[in-house]
Write an enzyme that holds these catalytic residues in place. Structure first.
Site, PDB file in Angstrom:
ATOM      1  N   GLY A 165       0.810  -1.219   0.000  1.00 46.41           N
ATOM      2  CA  GLY A 165       0.000   0.000   0.000  1.00 46.41           C
ATOM      3  C   GLY A 165       0.838   1.260   0.000  1.00 46.41           C
ATOM      4  O   GLY A 165       0.525   2.232  -0.697  1.00 46.41           O
ATOM      5  N   CYS A 166       1.913   1.255   0.759  1.00 45.50           N
ATOM      6  CA  CYS A 166       2.771   2.443   0.842  1.00 45.50           C
ATOM      7  C   CYS A 166       3.507   2.687  -0.475  1.00 45.50           C
ATOM      8  O   CYS A 166       3.693   3.825  -0.894  1.00 45.50           O
ATOM      9  CB  CYS A 166       3.747   2.305   2.007  1.00 45.50           C
ATOM     10  SG  CYS A 166       2.902   2.231   3.614  1.00 45.50           S
ATOM     11  N   THR A 167       3.910   1.608  -1.129  1.00 52.05           N
ATOM     12  CA  THR A 167       4.567   1.742  -2.431  1.00 52.05           C
ATOM     13  C   THR A 167       3.580   2.258  -3.473  1.00 52.05           C
ATOM     14  O   THR A 167       3.905   3.158  -4.254  1.00 52.05           O
ATOM     15  CB  THR A 167       5.180   0.397  -2.859  1.00 52.05           C
ATOM     16  OG1 THR A 167       6.176   0.027  -1.886  1.00 52.05           O
ATOM     17  CG2 THR A 167       5.811   0.480  -4.235  1.00 52.05           C
TER      18      THR A 167
END
Length: 183
Positions: A71-73
């Protein structure tokens, strides 16, 4: 095996945030706490001070739990894709996580595509923005919530959004930045 462990951790983190309900800690109108930390842009480490960034215009300060998680990527890539649009409207994007700056230096080139800075949020920054991820699971110790703030040039919060699902953060912060232009 390491990738599978990251996916399992990301899913567990997402489930925790959905079940617990995230909320932005600093209210619209509040003064954004100033801070100085180490950040990275295009793999190069530098000192980052919020008040210096605000001299250029509004800042989108977005906190994310951990570099190189799915999700962060995806969120970083979406901010990178829209970075020219943020700049067109006078805003600087800065990603923040509790990750060490050497990890963020790599993340700044790979996920952020050298389009915006990411910085290490130490305990003081995490506390000041009240973005500590609260969990009894030790795997999440020291992580931050996924919280996005738009901070006006005067240093006040004009938009705040906290949700583990990254998909609305970029769209909503860009809309808030656009609304600032006429003011």
């Amino acid at each position: 095996m390491k990738t599978r462990a990251l996916i399992v951790a990301a899913r567990a983190l997402a489930g925790l945030m959905i079940a617990g309900g995230a909320h932005a800690a600093l209210a619209v109108g509040a003064k954004a706490p100033d801070f100085e930390t180490r950040g990275a842009l295009a793999g190069k480490v530098f000192k980052l001070k919020l008040s210096q960034q605000l001299k250029k215009g509004p800042v989108v300060l977005y906190f994310f739990p951990a570099a190189f998680t799915p999700g962060c990527t995806a969120e970083a890539k979406e901010f990178a894709d829209m970075s020219d649009e943020f700049r067109k409207h006078g805003a600087t994007v800065i990603g923040m996580s509790a990750d060490p700056v050497d990890k963020l230096a790599q993340f700044s080139t790979e996920a952020c595509r050298s389009k915006f800075a990411v910085a290490s949020a130490g305990p003081g920054v995490v506390a000041g923005y009240d973005v500590a991820l609260k969990s009894e699971n030790p795997a999440f110790a020291g992580k931050t919530t996924r919280t996005s703030y738009v901070i006006s040039k005067t240093g006040n919060i004009v938009y705040a959004h906290s949700a583990m699902d990254y998909r609305d953060h970029v769209k909503n912060t860009l809309a808030a930045v656009k609304q600032l232009e006429g003011k």
